[in-house]
Design a protein around this motif. Structure first.
Motif, PDB file in Angstrom:
ATOM      1  N   ASP A   1      -8.262  50.908  -0.076  1.00  0.00           N
ATOM      2  CA  ASP A   1      -7.631  50.293  -1.252  1.00  0.00           C
ATOM      3  C   ASP A   1      -7.807  51.287  -2.397  1.00  0.00           C
ATOM      4  O   ASP A   1      -8.317  52.400  -2.166  1.00  0.00           O
ATOM      5  CB  ASP A   1      -8.225  48.911  -1.563  1.00  0.00           C
ATOM      6  CG  ASP A   1      -9.725  48.956  -1.832  1.00  0.00           C
ATOM      7  OD1 ASP A   1     -10.270  50.074  -2.019  1.00  0.00           O
ATOM      8  OD2 ASP A   1     -10.351  47.888  -1.882  1.00  0.00           O
TER       9      ASP A   1
ATOM     10  N   GLU B   1      -4.842  44.529   3.534  1.00  0.00           N
ATOM     11  CA  GLU B   1      -5.633  43.598   2.713  1.00  0.00           C
ATOM     12  C   GLU B   1      -5.267  43.684   1.230  1.00  0.00           C
ATOM     13  O   GLU B   1      -5.476  42.720   0.498  1.00  0.00           O
ATOM     14  CB  GLU B   1      -7.132  43.820   2.922  1.00  0.00           C
ATOM     15  CG  GLU B   1      -7.627  45.177   2.477  1.00  0.00           C
ATOM     16  CD  GLU B   1      -9.096  45.411   2.858  1.00  0.00           C
ATOM     17  OE1 GLU B   1      -9.415  45.311   4.042  1.00  0.00           O
ATOM     18  OE2 GLU B   1      -9.895  45.698   1.964  1.00  0.00           O
TER      19      GLU B   1
ATOM     20  N   LEU C   1      -2.480  43.449   0.073  1.00  0.00           N
ATOM     21  CA  LEU C   1      -1.377  42.514  -0.171  1.00  0.00           C
ATOM     22  C   LEU C   1      -1.884  41.118  -0.545  1.00  0.00           C
ATOM     23  O   LEU C   1      -1.110  40.274  -1.002  1.00  0.00           O
ATOM     24  CB  LEU C   1      -0.491  42.404   1.076  1.00  0.00           C
ATOM     25  CG  LEU C   1       0.207  43.703   1.511  1.00  0.00           C
ATOM     26  CD1 LEU C   1       0.814  43.553   2.892  1.00  0.00           C
ATOM     27  CD2 LEU C   1       1.283  44.090   0.496  1.00  0.00           C
ATOM     28  N   GLN C   2      -3.166  40.885  -0.339  1.00  0.00           N
ATOM     29  CA  GLN C   2      -3.717  39.554  -0.619  1.00  0.00           C
ATOM     30  C   GLN C   2      -3.821  39.276  -2.121  1.00  0.00           C
ATOM     31  O   GLN C   2      -3.847  38.132  -2.538  1.00  0.00           O
ATOM     32  CB  GLN C   2      -5.110  39.399   0.014  1.00  0.00           C
ATOM     33  CG  GLN C   2      -5.103  39.568   1.533  1.00  0.00           C
ATOM     34  CD  GLN C   2      -4.125  38.642   2.226  1.00  0.00           C
ATOM     35  OE1 GLN C   2      -4.200  37.433   2.050  1.00  0.00           O
ATOM     36  NE2 GLN C   2      -3.193  39.203   2.978  1.00  0.00           N
ATOM     37  N   LYS C   3      -3.958  40.368  -2.884  1.00  0.00           N
ATOM     38  CA  LYS C   3      -4.063  40.197  -4.337  1.00  0.00           C
ATOM     39  C   LYS C   3      -2.824  40.774  -4.996  1.00  0.00           C
ATOM     40  O   LYS C   3      -2.404  41.880  -4.651  1.00  0.00           O
ATOM     41  CB  LYS C   3      -5.295  40.949  -4.866  1.00  0.00           C
ATOM     42  CG  LYS C   3      -6.518  40.050  -5.003  1.00  0.00           C
ATOM     43  CD  LYS C   3      -7.556  40.736  -5.878  1.00  0.00           C
ATOM     44  CE  LYS C   3      -8.618  41.415  -5.013  1.00  0.00           C
ATOM     45  NZ  LYS C   3      -9.278  42.545  -5.635  1.00  0.00           N
ATOM     46  N   GLU C   4      -2.287  40.062  -5.940  1.00  0.00           N
ATOM     47  CA  GLU C   4      -1.104  40.559  -6.615  1.00  0.00           C
ATOM     48  C   GLU C   4      -1.436  41.782  -7.473  1.00  0.00           C
ATOM     49  O   GLU C   4      -2.521  41.865  -8.060  1.00  0.00           O
ATOM     50  CB  GLU C   4      -0.540  39.455  -7.514  1.00  0.00           C
ATOM     51  CG  GLU C   4       0.863  39.046  -7.075  1.00  0.00           C
ATOM     52  CD  GLU C   4       1.383  37.915  -7.907  1.00  0.00           C
ATOM     53  OE1 GLU C   4       2.160  38.194  -8.828  1.00  0.00           O
ATOM     54  OE2 GLU C   4       0.971  36.769  -7.651  1.00  0.00           O
TER      55      GLU C   4
ATOM     56  N   SER D   1      -2.432  44.664  -6.824  1.00  0.00           N
ATOM     57  CA  SER D   1      -3.689  45.362  -6.542  1.00  0.00           C
ATOM     58  C   SER D   1      -3.437  46.786  -6.046  1.00  0.00           C
ATOM     59  O   SER D   1      -4.356  47.513  -5.749  1.00  0.00           O
ATOM     60  CB  SER D   1      -4.501  44.600  -5.504  1.00  0.00           C
ATOM     61  OG  SER D   1      -3.811  44.612  -4.273  1.00  0.00           O
TER      62      SER D   1
ATOM     63  N   TRP E   1      -6.407  39.872  11.104  1.00  0.00           N
ATOM     64  CA  TRP E   1      -6.796  39.198   9.863  1.00  0.00           C
ATOM     65  C   TRP E   1      -5.623  38.549   9.151  1.00  0.00           C
ATOM     66  O   TRP E   1      -5.783  37.538   8.486  1.00  0.00           O
ATOM     67  CB  TRP E   1      -7.490  40.177   8.907  1.00  0.00           C
ATOM     68  CG  TRP E   1      -8.867  40.545   9.375  1.00  0.00           C
ATOM     69  CD1 TRP E   1      -9.265  41.763   9.869  1.00  0.00           C
ATOM     70  CD2 TRP E   1     -10.018  39.698   9.438  1.00  0.00           C
ATOM     71  NE1 TRP E   1     -10.591  41.716  10.222  1.00  0.00           N
ATOM     72  CE2 TRP E   1     -11.076  40.461   9.961  1.00  0.00           C
ATOM     73  CE3 TRP E   1     -10.258  38.352   9.090  1.00  0.00           C
ATOM     74  CZ2 TRP E   1     -12.364  39.943  10.161  1.00  0.00           C
ATOM     75  CZ3 TRP E   1     -11.543  37.841   9.284  1.00  0.00           C
ATOM     76  CH2 TRP E   1     -12.579  38.628   9.812  1.00  0.00           C
ATOM     77  N   TYR E   2      -4.446  39.175   9.246  1.00  0.00           N
ATOM     78  CA  TYR E   2      -3.293  38.678   8.474  1.00  0.00           C
ATOM     79  C   TYR E   2      -2.081  38.535   9.384  1.00  0.00           C
ATOM     80  O   TYR E   2      -1.526  39.525   9.842  1.00  0.00           O
ATOM     81  CB  TYR E   2      -2.977  39.629   7.324  1.00  0.00           C
ATOM     82  CG  TYR E   2      -4.196  40.051   6.553  1.00  0.00           C
ATOM     83  CD1 TYR E   2      -4.858  39.160   5.705  1.00  0.00           C
ATOM     84  CD2 TYR E   2      -4.713  41.339   6.686  1.00  0.00           C
ATOM     85  CE1 TYR E   2      -5.999  39.538   5.017  1.00  0.00           C
ATOM     86  CE2 TYR E   2      -5.856  41.726   5.995  1.00  0.00           C
ATOM     87  CZ  TYR E   2      -6.489  40.823   5.176  1.00  0.00           C
ATOM     88  OH  TYR E   2      -7.620  41.198   4.502  1.00  0.00           O
TER      89      TYR E   2
ATOM     90  N   ASP F   1       0.574  36.227   8.598  1.00  0.00           N
ATOM     91  CA  ASP F   1       1.706  35.566   7.935  1.00  0.00           C
ATOM     92  C   ASP F   1       2.584  36.504   7.117  1.00  0.00           C
ATOM     93  O   ASP F   1       3.537  36.051   6.488  1.00  0.00           O
ATOM     94  CB  ASP F   1       1.195  34.454   7.000  1.00  0.00           C
ATOM     95  CG  ASP F   1       0.274  33.509   7.741  1.00  0.00           C
ATOM     96  OD1 ASP F   1       0.529  33.310   8.950  1.00  0.00           O
ATOM     97  OD2 ASP F   1      -0.680  33.004   7.141  1.00  0.00           O
ATOM     98  N   ASN F   2       2.247  37.762   7.080  1.00  0.00           N
ATOM     99  CA  ASN F   2       3.025  38.652   6.212  1.00  0.00           C
ATOM    100  C   ASN F   2       3.376  39.954   6.929  1.00  0.00           C
ATOM    101  O   ASN F   2       3.275  41.045   6.366  1.00  0.00           O
ATOM    102  CB  ASN F   2       2.250  38.944   4.919  1.00  0.00           C
ATOM    103  CG  ASN F   2       0.921  39.630   5.196  1.00  0.00           C
ATOM    104  OD1 ASN F   2       0.496  39.746   6.346  1.00  0.00           O
ATOM    105  ND2 ASN F   2       0.283  40.101   4.148  1.00  0.00           N
TER     106      ASN F   2
ATOM    107  N   GLN G   1       3.605  43.784   5.521  1.00  0.00           N
ATOM    108  CA  GLN G   1       2.676  44.812   6.023  1.00  0.00           C
ATOM    109  C   GLN G   1       3.443  46.056   6.477  1.00  0.00           C
ATOM    110  O   GLN G   1       3.050  47.181   6.186  1.00  0.00           O
ATOM    111  CB  GLN G   1       1.876  44.276   7.208  1.00  0.00           C
ATOM    112  CG  GLN G   1       0.835  43.242   6.858  1.00  0.00           C
ATOM    113  CD  GLN G   1      -0.157  43.029   8.009  1.00  0.00           C
ATOM    114  OE1 GLN G   1      -0.524  43.957   8.715  1.00  0.00           O
ATOM    115  NE2 GLN G   1      -0.616  41.794   8.166  1.00  0.00           N
TER     116      GLN G   1
END
Ligand code: NI
Length: 250
Positions: A37, A63, A65-68, A70, A97-98, A100-101, A105
């Motif tokens: 990140d 990961e 993508l989890q925070k706008e 970021s 882990w993810y 739904d997106n 990704q």
């Protein structure tokens, strides 16, 4: 030898000289710290600036993508100007882990692949439970250089990735009793496509499994490969180091 992938964390900072000293004693003269990140990428570059033996790769994992807001690819481009940034990574797909997106990704992954092509840098691919999608994305780009970090797929897929110009990175999982895929991959893949990594502080090799991992354990991986392939350890060290030098342009 070179540990091509690790994460030196804040808690290591107070004894980082000790870690580098132990690396030297164990024949490891370079380590690559991988960002995932913006913050970890900046830290990796900071360390690379400070220590001769340390190099950095910079990138955004799903990961972010989890925070706008970021992440911003412009930040990566700025970091890429640094001479000790030798690649873009970790980047990739993580359906463990993810789930739904997936399309988001892929978009993030592709945008960083394009950056890698623009700057002619190798990519370090993180791929968890997404190997087919990962392959489908990567195969659209020719002239791509990179490695499959912590590879856990089949021999057949490993060979397909190699055909696309990628290396296969082998770490501590290869020393685990119950790991089957990666041992087969080591056995069947030519040494000229294999890289060593620790992914420390995670995935500590046997006999230290369960404890903290360090870049200076990379020799344990070399030993394991030597045993599996029945090739002398010196050859393993020389070829995998030369592979890493080629890929990261050392
Ligand atoms: Ni990693």
């Amino acid at each position: 030898m070179i540990d091509t992938h690790c994460h030196i964390e804040i808690e290591d900072y107070k004894n980082i000289e000790q870690i580098l000293e132990n690396c030297k004693k164990n024949g490891i003269d370079k380590i690559i710290v991988s960002g995932y990140d913006l913050e970890s990428s900046k830290e990796a570059v900071k360390l690379a600036d400070k220590y001769d033996a340390i190099y950095a790769t910079v990138g955004f994992l799903p990961e972010v993508l989890q925070k706008e807001n970021s992440y911003d690819l412009n930040d990566l481009e700025i970091l890429l100007q640094n001479k000790k940034v030798v690649g873009i990574g970790e980047i990739g797909l993580d359906y463990y882990w993810y789930k739904d997106n997936k399309e988001e990704q892929k978009k993030l992954f592709i945008s960083q692949i394009k950056l890698a092509l623009k700057y002619n840098k190798p990519i370090v691919i993180h791929c968890r439970e997404a190997i087919q999608d990962c392959y489908d994305v990567v195969k659209k780009y020719s002239n791509l250089k990179g490695t499959m970090h912590c590879y856990s797929g089949s021999v057949e897929m490993a060979k397909e990735f190699v055909k696309l110009g990628l290396y296969i990175s082998v770490g501590g999982v290869s020393t685990f009793k119950n790991s089957k895929n990666i041992k087969e991959v080591i056995n069947e893949l030519d040494l000229e496509y294999i890289l060593l990594e620790t992914d420390s502080p995670y995935l500590t090799p046997e006999p230290y499994r369960g404890k903290r991992n360090y870049p200076y354990y990379v020799g344990i991986i070399a030993e394991k490969i030597s045993k599996i392939k029945n090739i002398d350890l010196k050859t393993i060290e020389i070829i995998t180091t030369s592979n890493a030098c080629k890929l990261f342009d050392f």
